[in-house]
Design an enzyme around this catalytic site. Sequence first.
Site, PDB file in Angstrom:
ATOM      1  N   SER A  46       0.767  -1.401  -0.047  1.00  0.00           N
ATOM      2  CA  SER A  46      -0.088   0.043  -0.064  1.00  0.00           C
ATOM      3  C   SER A  46       0.943   1.216  -0.120  1.00  0.00           C
ATOM      4  O   SER A  46       1.938   1.149   0.247  1.00  0.00           O
ATOM      5  CB  SER A  46      -1.005  -0.027   1.422  1.00  0.00           C
ATOM      6  OG  SER A  46      -0.152   0.329   2.306  1.00  0.00           O
ATOM      7  N   LYS A  47       0.123   2.219  -0.159  1.00  0.00           N
ATOM      8  CA  LYS A  47       0.870   3.860  -0.101  1.00  0.00           C
ATOM      9  C   LYS A  47       1.788   3.777   1.385  1.00  0.00           C
ATOM     10  O   LYS A  47       2.700   4.333   1.313  1.00  0.00           O
ATOM     11  CB  LYS A  47       0.075   4.892  -0.369  1.00  0.00           C
ATOM     12  CG  LYS A  47       0.493   6.176  -0.173  1.00  0.00           C
ATOM     13  CD  LYS A  47      -0.328   7.231  -0.729  1.00  0.00           C
ATOM     14  CE  LYS A  47      -0.150   8.504   0.348  1.00  0.00           C
ATOM     15  NZ  LYS A  47       1.135   8.727   0.706  1.00  0.00           N
ATOM     16  N   ARG A  48       0.932   3.423   2.165  1.00  0.00           N
ATOM     17  CA  ARG A  48       1.474   3.679   3.559  1.00  0.00           C
ATOM     18  C   ARG A  48       2.766   2.733   3.831  1.00  0.00           C
ATOM     19  O   ARG A  48       3.797   3.367   4.333  1.00  0.00           O
ATOM     20  CB  ARG A  48       0.450   2.996   4.624  1.00  0.00           C
ATOM     21  CG  ARG A  48       0.127   4.428   5.473  1.00  0.00           C
ATOM     22  CD  ARG A  48      -0.950   4.159   6.497  1.00  0.00           C
ATOM     23  NE  ARG A  48      -2.021   3.127   6.034  1.00  0.00           N
ATOM     24  CZ  ARG A  48      -2.513   2.021   6.338  1.00  0.00           C
ATOM     25  NH1 ARG A  48      -1.608   1.294   7.330  1.00  0.00           N
ATOM     26  NH2 ARG A  48      -3.563   1.323   6.011  1.00  0.00           N
TER      27      ARG A  48
END
Length: 504
Positions: free
Chosen positions: A258-260
């Site tokens: 994910s972006k995180r």
Amino acid sequence: MVVRFAPSPTGPLHIGGVRTALYNYLLARQHGGRFILRIEDTDQTRYVPGAEAYIIEALSWCGIHFDEGPHLGGPNAPYRQSERKSLYAQYAHQLVEKGWAYYAFDTEEELEEMRRRFEAAGMVAPQYNAITRPYMKNSLTLPPAEVQERLRTQPYVIRFLIPRNREVRFYDEIRGWVSFHSRELDDKVLLKSDGMPTYHLANVVDDHLMGVTHVIRGEEWLPSTPLHVLLYEAFGWDMPKFAHLPLLLRPDGGGKLSKRDGDRLGFPVFPLTWRDPASGEVSLGYRERGFLPEAVVNYLALLGWHPSTDQEVFTMEELTPQFSLARVSKAGARFDYEKARWINQQHLRRRPLAELVPLVRPVWEQRNLPPVNDDTLSQLIAIARERATLVPEIVDAVRFYYEEPTFPLPESLSQKLNPTVLQQLPSLLEALERLPAWEASHIEEALKAWAKTAGVGLGKVLLTLRLLLTAEDAGPPLYAILALLGPDRTRQRLLRTFEHGLLH
Ligand code: GLU
């Protein structure tokens, strides 16, 4: 072969999406087929301005080109589902007529009430399906006259009627036979009360109308495929071939990337930098981080696909004939940023110098470094790129050119200075003064000759000079450093040795 990439413009394109587009593109090129960009923007609540332009720019930066799309036009125009809106309702109504779909009038509250009731009866996550459907307000449960009345006066949706007790099987080009039981499926809404189609209806209708022969998409769409297969059956249309690409996993393999994860681990998950129009939050892209597009493509090609040889560095031209779905694995592909950097380094070494100049110059200018002309910049790149994995590291590697070395040197470096070379520095300077021309080859000759006369190993001479000129003990070839510094700056830097009392 007709393939498509069908993103929803809900934000920046994740690199997983770039990989999906890439695999489609490679197959289309390999088979002389067509590649369509279709924007799936039926969900207006999730629409993000700028996302479509971002998708187009990002893919074009990667060298992934379409034959048809909203930016190009083509025989299947329009390519935005919002512009095809009027087309879908008739298909949903067709299915009602054929008995494959029905009208449903339930309000949000009634749906909520159904969920509560069946949960209380012990059902986990109740859905609109064969079990709950008889208790709901729809054209299968209400008398025909009431249905007609409600259709005239009330909002309604059209739901697909999932057949009872059916095994839905389809062949996936990557996974082989995949099978779902119809009891796992729910009566999905096909047409919403505002007349807009849902993803499922619009996607299948458009794939059919656009003559798509291969649906190649991410694994997250696998659970939707049995419904799509039933839709093809209901319409009586030929089914395309399906291929679901493996998920991109976090480097530790512990879940979807994910972006995180990218933020936490310090690498981008988007091709280009994206500025969120609502929050203003900026997410760095591969391009801005200093990756070459061919390296991003090369790395993404290997995330899930395994070449039949041990070749790892590929251009698009090399990938095109070699790529095959047969060599795409089912298992999720772990993201490996170090590998991505290594691949970028390989491509940095292969790019013609002249093409690197315009990529390095913006970094140079952003850092407010003293102006250099293209010729010098290209020479600097030539000596630095071996040591760089990302474009900005080329600029880091030639710090000697724009930054005076600082003295005194730290102990760890000053102990590497050779005392004989320091003592005889004046004679070394003289030797350099006598060069017929200030060029790397003459400098090399002169230093070799001088080392011999002084009775010091060449390595010691070079290391001492490197320390005096750059305050570093490693870097680009020393002769090139002198050549680029020029006679005046070289002399001046070496003379600073006296000021700093290095010379005894
Ligand atoms: N609109 C879907 C997406 O955002 C398309 C999935 C598909 O390719 O069918 O990925």
